[in-house]
Design a protein around this motif. Structure first.
Motif, PDB file in Angstrom:
ATOM      1  N   GLU A  29      -2.802  43.999  10.719  1.00 22.21           N
ATOM      2  CA  GLU A  29      -3.427  44.885   9.732  1.00 22.21           C
ATOM      3  C   GLU A  29      -3.357  46.351  10.173  1.00 22.21           C
ATOM      4  O   GLU A  29      -3.155  47.236   9.346  1.00 22.21           O
ATOM      5  N   LEU A  30      -3.542  46.603  11.442  1.00 20.16           N
ATOM      6  CA  LEU A  30      -3.512  47.981  11.940  1.00 20.16           C
ATOM      7  C   LEU A  30      -2.099  48.562  11.973  1.00 20.16           C
ATOM      8  O   LEU A  30      -1.897  49.733  11.677  1.00 20.16           O
ATOM      9  N   LEU A 152     -11.802  47.985   9.261  1.00 18.32           N
ATOM     10  CA  LEU A 152     -10.428  48.441   9.049  1.00 18.32           C
ATOM     11  C   LEU A 152     -10.378  49.704   8.186  1.00 18.32           C
ATOM     12  O   LEU A 152      -9.582  50.610   8.453  1.00 18.32           O
ATOM     13  N   ARG A 156      -8.545  52.273  10.513  1.00 15.98           N
ATOM     14  CA  ARG A 156      -7.100  52.382  10.262  1.00 15.98           C
ATOM     15  C   ARG A 156      -6.610  53.832  10.237  1.00 15.98           C
ATOM     16  O   ARG A 156      -5.633  54.146  10.934  1.00 15.98           O
TER      17      ARG A 156
END
Length: 170
Positions: A29-30, A152, A156
């Protein structure tokens, strides 16, 4: 420019654990892509006790040079595992050069500060850049994207900015 080199290090004594799944998810996800290196410390076993072991030394070098590393552990007695400690002890104070993300899973919210109080200080001591607070996920929600979503959303852009600054785009 090439994509960021992403690594995951998992200190759960159980191989192929939920902690590993959580760490892989978070790293993907990152970074926007699967991790380039996944180190499941349970697979190394007693090699971690041999300070001359070349396999462990190579992994320390690879992790140390990654642009982004998710360090993950279950929470044991309010802290990360001894297995992860054995691996982290191999790093010099400048051994980690990229962005480090502390991730811990636990059974209840009582230890939600464990990533900040136990894992983050060690990651900064070995040279990691830890630009956001660590993430604590309730173990039973390890596979629920909603358990990561708010963190996130905040983390992020901060992590992407640090990766951009080092020339390693997310």
């Amino acid at each position: 420019m090439s994509a960021a080199q992403v690594a995951v290090v998992v200190g759960n004594p159980k191989p192929q654990s939920r902690t590993l799944a959580a760490a892989r998810y978070l790293a993907t996800e990152l970074a926007g892509h699967e991790p380039d290196l996944v180190v499941d410390l349970a697979d190394l076993g007693e090699r971690l006790l041999d300070w001359q072991d070349p396999v462990v030394a190579d992994l320390v070098d690879e992790v140390g040079s990654a642009d982004l590393v998710v360090f993950a552990s279950p929470t044991y007695k309010g802290a990360y595992t001894g297995l992860l400690k054995l691996f982290l002890d191999r790093f010099a104070t400048d051994g980690l050069t990229g962005v480090a993300v502390p991730l811990m899973l636990g059974g209840a919210p009582a230890h939600a500060l464990a990533p900040e109080h136990t894992l983050r200080p060690v990651l900064t001591e070995i040279g990691g850049i830890v630009p956001t607070r660590g993430l604590y996920v309730i173990d039973s929600a390890h596979d629920d994207p909603a358990a990561y979503a708010a963190w996130l959303e905040r983390a992020r852009p901060v992590i992407a900015a640090f990766l951009d600054r080092t020339g390693a785009p997310a």
